[in-house]
Write an enzyme that holds these catalytic residues in place. Structure first.
Site, PDB file in Angstrom:
ATOM      1  N   GLU A 160       3.097   8.167   8.238  1.00  6.49           N
ATOM      2  CA  GLU A 160       2.185   7.977   9.371  1.00  6.49           C
ATOM      3  C   GLU A 160       2.960   7.645  10.638  1.00  6.49           C
ATOM      4  OE1 GLU A 160       0.227   5.734   5.813  1.00  6.49           O
ATOM      5  OE2 GLU A 160       2.230   6.334   6.446  1.00  6.49           O
ATOM      6  N   HIS A 178       7.584   5.272   7.567  1.00  6.14           N
ATOM      7  CA  HIS A 178       6.487   5.819   6.784  1.00  6.14           C
ATOM      8  C   HIS A 178       6.028   7.147   7.386  1.00  6.14           C
ATOM      9  CE1 HIS A 178       5.201   1.772   4.793  1.00  6.14           C
ATOM     10  NE2 HIS A 178       6.459   2.107   4.553  1.00  6.14           N
ATOM     11  N   CYS A 238      -0.347   1.395   4.994  1.00  7.81           N
ATOM     12  CA  CYS A 238      -0.047  -0.032   4.967  1.00  7.81           C
ATOM     13  C   CYS A 238      -0.548  -0.637   6.271  1.00  7.81           C
ATOM     14  CB  CYS A 238       1.457  -0.269   4.804  1.00  7.81           C
ATOM     15  SG  CYS A 238       2.422   0.152   6.286  1.00  7.81           S
ATOM     16  N   CYS A 280       1.270   0.700   9.470  1.00  6.58           N
ATOM     17  CA  CYS A 280       0.809   2.032   9.860  1.00  6.58           C
ATOM     18  C   CYS A 280      -0.632   1.987  10.363  1.00  6.58           C
ATOM     19  CB  CYS A 280       0.947   2.998   8.690  1.00  6.58           C
ATOM     20  SG  CYS A 280       2.671   3.350   8.270  1.00  6.58           S
TER      21      CYS A 280
END
Length: 153
Positions: free
Chosen positions: A80, A78, A106, A109
């Site tokens: 992040e 991801h 999410c 993260c």
């Protein structure tokens, strides 16, 4: 009219997401401390591995996996995660930083951001992960939601 700091860094996150190699969703992240950019990240496969844009398929779509579930069945990290990893790789602390993300983090993260010392997350777009918000709130991370209307203020 001059953009606020939040608008400015979110606009940069929007540009960062254009580097994404995910076929399903493009996300960008910018980590900032004292109004200075520390790192950026976008969602894409790990260095040295093929991106979904190269394989031509999304495993999650192929397996009909709903958004927010079974993150391990994805080639990409991801945005992040990539931003936090970049900071670690170059030896820059993310303690007390703000993260700007083009989509709500999410839970994976969120947990990484908490342990990375990020104290504020500014995001747009809702992701189907209420647990992430609960974890961030419990850890005392300040959350700021920017919606599409905020961009023009």
């Amino acid at each position: 009219m001059r953009a606020s700091w939040d608008e400015y860094f979110m606009q940069i996150a929007e540009i960062v997401k254009t580097r994404s190699t995910c076929l399903r969703r493009q996300v960008g992240a910018v980590i900032v401390r004292e109004n200075r950019i520390i790192t950026t990240g976008y969602n894409g496969a790990p260095t040295g591995t093929r991106h979904c844009t190269e394989t031509g398929e999304c495993l999650r779509t192929k397996l009909n996996i709903p958004s927010g579930e079974r993150h391990e069945l994805c080639r990409a990290l991801h945005a992040e995660q990539n931003a936090i990893i970049q900071a670690a790789k170059i030896g820059v602390s993310t303690e007390d930083a703000t993260m700007y993300v083009t989509l709500q983090p999410c839970v994976i993260c969120a947990k990484m951001a908490i342990n990375a010392g990020i104290k504020r997350i500014v995001f747009k777009g809702v992701y189907p992960d209420k647990f992430a918000i609960e974890m961030l709130n419990e850890a005392g991370v300040t959350l700021t939601v920017m919606d599409k209307g905020d961009e023009n203020k």
